[in-house]
Design an enzyme around this catalytic site. Structure first.
Site, PDB file in Angstrom:
ATOM      1  CE1 TYR A  29       4.403  39.317  24.226  1.00 33.63           C
ATOM      2  CE2 TYR A  29       2.241  39.496  25.253  1.00 33.63           C
ATOM      3  CZ  TYR A  29       3.181  38.773  24.543  1.00 33.63           C
ATOM      4  OH  TYR A  29       2.881  37.497  24.142  1.00 33.63           O
TER       5      TYR A  29
ATOM      6  CB  THR B  31      -4.338  47.909  30.972  1.00 38.19           C
ATOM      7  OG1 THR B  31      -5.539  47.183  30.725  1.00 38.19           O
ATOM      8  CG2 THR B  31      -3.439  47.060  31.855  1.00 38.19           C
TER       9      THR B  31
ATOM     10  CE1 TYR C  96      -1.245  44.374  28.038  1.00 38.49           C
ATOM     11  CE2 TYR C  96      -3.407  44.369  29.094  1.00 38.49           C
ATOM     12  CZ  TYR C  96      -2.425  45.026  28.367  1.00 38.49           C
ATOM     13  OH  TYR C  96      -2.627  46.328  27.978  1.00 38.49           O
TER      14      TYR C  96
ATOM     15  CD1 TRP D 242     -12.074  47.639  27.423  1.00 36.71           C
ATOM     16  CD2 TRP D 242     -14.093  47.767  26.469  1.00 36.71           C
ATOM     17  NE1 TRP D 242     -12.916  46.779  28.090  1.00 36.71           N
ATOM     18  CE2 TRP D 242     -14.160  46.843  27.527  1.00 36.71           C
ATOM     19  CE3 TRP D 242     -15.244  48.012  25.740  1.00 36.71           C
ATOM     20  CZ2 TRP D 242     -15.336  46.161  27.863  1.00 36.71           C
ATOM     21  CZ3 TRP D 242     -16.421  47.347  26.071  1.00 36.71           C
ATOM     22  CH2 TRP D 242     -16.462  46.420  27.111  1.00 36.71           C
TER      23      TRP D 242
HETATM   24  N1  LIG Z   1      -5.329  48.202  23.101  1.00 35.78           N
HETATM   25  C1  LIG Z   1      -6.077  48.251  24.206  1.00 35.78           C
HETATM   26  O1  LIG Z   1      -7.261  47.904  24.183  1.00 35.78           O
HETATM   27  C2  LIG Z   1      -5.497  48.770  25.491  1.00 35.78           C
HETATM   28  C3  LIG Z   1      -6.318  48.782  26.643  1.00 35.78           C
HETATM   29  C4  LIG Z   1      -5.790  49.268  27.824  1.00 35.78           C
HETATM   30  C5  LIG Z   1      -4.485  49.726  27.871  1.00 35.78           C
HETATM   31  N2  LIG Z   1      -3.707  49.679  26.756  1.00 35.78           N
HETATM   32  C6  LIG Z   1      -2.328  50.156  26.845  1.00 35.78           C
HETATM   33  O2  LIG Z   1      -2.212  51.280  26.005  1.00 35.78           O
HETATM   34  C7  LIG Z   1      -0.881  51.359  25.482  1.00 35.78           C
HETATM   35  C8  LIG Z   1      -0.944  51.537  23.982  1.00 35.78           C
HETATM   36  O3  LIG Z   1      -1.630  50.417  23.443  1.00 35.78           O
HETATM   37  P1  LIG Z   1      -1.938  50.299  21.884  1.00 35.78           P
HETATM   38  O4  LIG Z   1      -3.330  49.800  21.753  1.00 35.78           O
HETATM   39  O5  LIG Z   1      -1.512  51.529  21.208  1.00 35.78           O
HETATM   40  O6  LIG Z   1      -0.947  49.100  21.512  1.00 35.78           O
HETATM   41  P2  LIG Z   1      -0.821  48.297  20.148  1.00 35.78           P
HETATM   42  O7  LIG Z   1      -1.578  48.976  19.068  1.00 35.78           O
HETATM   43  O8  LIG Z   1      -1.090  46.868  20.440  1.00 35.78           O
HETATM   44  O9  LIG Z   1       0.715  48.475  19.814  1.00 35.78           O
HETATM   45  C9  LIG Z   1       1.704  47.991  20.645  1.00 35.78           C
HETATM   46  C10 LIG Z   1       2.990  48.631  20.199  1.00 35.78           C
HETATM   47  O10 LIG Z   1       4.047  48.151  21.029  1.00 35.78           O
HETATM   48  C11 LIG Z   1       5.115  47.775  20.191  1.00 35.78           C
HETATM   49  N3  LIG Z   1       5.927  46.749  20.810  1.00 35.78           N
HETATM   50  C12 LIG Z   1       5.556  45.516  21.211  1.00 35.78           C
HETATM   51  N4  LIG Z   1       6.621  44.853  21.689  1.00 35.78           N
HETATM   52  C13 LIG Z   1       7.675  45.699  21.594  1.00 35.78           C
HETATM   53  C14 LIG Z   1       9.043  45.604  21.919  1.00 35.78           C
HETATM   54  N5  LIG Z   1       9.585  44.485  22.411  1.00 35.78           N
HETATM   55  N6  LIG Z   1       9.841  46.672  21.704  1.00 35.78           N
HETATM   56  C15 LIG Z   1       9.347  47.809  21.169  1.00 35.78           C
HETATM   57  N7  LIG Z   1       8.061  47.954  20.820  1.00 35.78           N
HETATM   58  C16 LIG Z   1       7.235  46.912  21.037  1.00 35.78           C
HETATM   59  C17 LIG Z   1       4.474  47.268  18.918  1.00 35.78           C
HETATM   60  O11 LIG Z   1       5.417  47.296  17.888  1.00 35.78           O
HETATM   61  P3  LIG Z   1       5.295  46.377  16.582  1.00 35.78           P
HETATM   62  O12 LIG Z   1       4.319  47.095  15.669  1.00 35.78           O
HETATM   63  O13 LIG Z   1       6.685  46.340  16.061  1.00 35.78           O
HETATM   64  O14 LIG Z   1       4.781  45.034  17.034  1.00 35.78           O
HETATM   65  C18 LIG Z   1       3.374  48.292  18.755  1.00 35.78           C
HETATM   66  O15 LIG Z   1       3.881  49.479  18.184  1.00 35.78           O
HETATM   67  C19 LIG Z   1      -0.170  50.090  25.950  1.00 35.78           C
HETATM   68  O16 LIG Z   1       0.577  50.389  27.090  1.00 35.78           O
HETATM   69  C20 LIG Z   1      -1.298  49.160  26.339  1.00 35.78           C
HETATM   70  O17 LIG Z   1      -0.907  48.250  27.340  1.00 35.78           O
HETATM   71  C21 LIG Z   1      -4.194  49.222  25.558  1.00 35.78           C
END
Ligand SMILES: NC(=O)c1ccc[n+]([C@@H]2O[C@H](COP(=O)([O-])OP(=O)(O)OC[C@H]3O[C@@H](n4cnc5c(N)ncnc54)[C@H](OP(=O)(O)O)[C@@H]3O)[C@@H](O)[C@H]2O)c1
Length: 300
Positions: free
Chosen positions: A63, A103, A127, A152
């Protein structure tokens, strides 16, 4: 034999990059969509681990709606804390190693220096709190879990800062960007490459191996969101890059507070895994080029 990898997530930035790069590694990847494993139903999602009996599980879904989590707290907690905990228990009972992604938002950003993995945490928003709870549940349940914090995250897919900035510039909108929050931009492709490059080690390593536990992975170099925006426009527009005004966090109130400087120190991870994350500008150049190619390739 190839390492059998089971990934939760198919559409997110990291998930897509793992899927894209998997053929370059000696892994047999199965990636589960939200329809196949909804993390809002943690026990059901965790049962997928026993069904597939992988060597390594990669938890790439989460999430990630930082502001929305302030009001959707229960769902954020189920997806970011309870589901990782259930999946970690399933990994421990079937002997799979687990890669769980967390994160920089587990920190309050007030340290005044980059954060080491074992520095005290202090999330400022829901979060970050739910991600921290997830880290703890994973590490408590599974001795062969790698919890990798990143920051990021950007790519040519999904919703992210690079795409938002380029869209605003294309629309000719005024560009005023927060200049008092600092961190390390990270390419989802580089993070995916890191995870895949370690699949064999993680599959074979016993509990207690330094590969397991808390680690940090981010591209090299610290910047502000404004500095990041300038880097994006330099690459996309060169001499015609639009000016980017500086604003303070206080000028743009948001439901969730963010750390002022959640910058991650990656040195311990670099030493343990023998990796050197490249500078964020270098990784960003590939993303901007990919986005430009997508635009050229799309029909008018
Ligand atoms: N983005 C950032 O800047 C950032 C920074 C620090 C850490 N992180 C961490 O890095 C990891 C990857 O992030 P990301 O940027 O690749 O994420 P993202 O692009 O926001 O994608 C999130 C993914 O999680 C899926 N998801 C959400 N709720 C779900 C549920 N209930 N059941 C199954 N799937 C679900 C979404 O599916 P749908 O497409 O179906 O919604 C999507 O595929 C995460 O753990 C995040 O917390 C991210």
């Amino acid at each position: 034999m190839s390492v059998r990898v089971l990934q939760f997530g198919t559409t997110g930035q990291l998930a897509r990059e793992v899927i894209r790069q998997a053929p370059d590694h000696d892994v047999a990847l199965t990636a589960l969509s939200r329809a196949e494993a909804d993390l809002a139903d943690p026990d059901k999602a965790a049962r997928r681990v026993a069904e597939h009996r992988p060597d390594v599980v990669v938890l790439a879904a989460a999430y990630t709606a930082v502001d929305q989590a302030e009001t959707e707290t229960l769902l954020a907690r189920r997806v970011n804390a309870e589901a990782p905990g259930a999946i970690a228990r399933a990994c421990a009972s079937c002997g799979a190693a687990l890669v769980h992604v967390s994160t920089d938002y587990v920190f309050d950003g007030a340290k005044g220096a980059p954060y080491l993995p074992n520095d005290p945490t202090g999330p400022l928003n829901t979060y970050g709190l739910t991600k921290l709870e997830g880290e703890r549940k994973v590490l408590d349940a599974c001795p062969r879990a790698l919890v990798v914090r990143t920051s990021w995250v950007v790519s040519a897919h999904g919703r992210n800062f690079v795409k938002t900035m380029l869209r605003l510039a294309a629309e000719g909108r005024p560009l005023n960007v927060v200049d008092d929050q600092f961190g390390r931009p990270t390419s989802a492709a580089d993070l995916a490459g890191f995870v895949l490059s370690q699949a064999r080690r993680l599959a074979d390593a016993p509990a207690g191996d330094p590969a397991f536990g808390l680690h940090h992975f981010a591209n090299a170099g610290e910047t502000s969101w404004r500095g990041f925006a300038e880097g994006i426009f330099d690459l996309a527009y060169g001499d015609r890059a639009p000016a980017v005004g500086a604003i303070a966090t206080a000028d743009r109130p948001a439901p969730a507070a963010r750390p002022a400087r959640g910058t991650l120190d990656t040195s311990a991870t670099e030493a343990v895994f023998g990796v050197t994350p490249r500078p964020w500008r270098e990784a960003l150049a590939e993303i901007v080029a990919e986005l430009q190619n997508q635009t050229e390739a799309s029909p008018a």
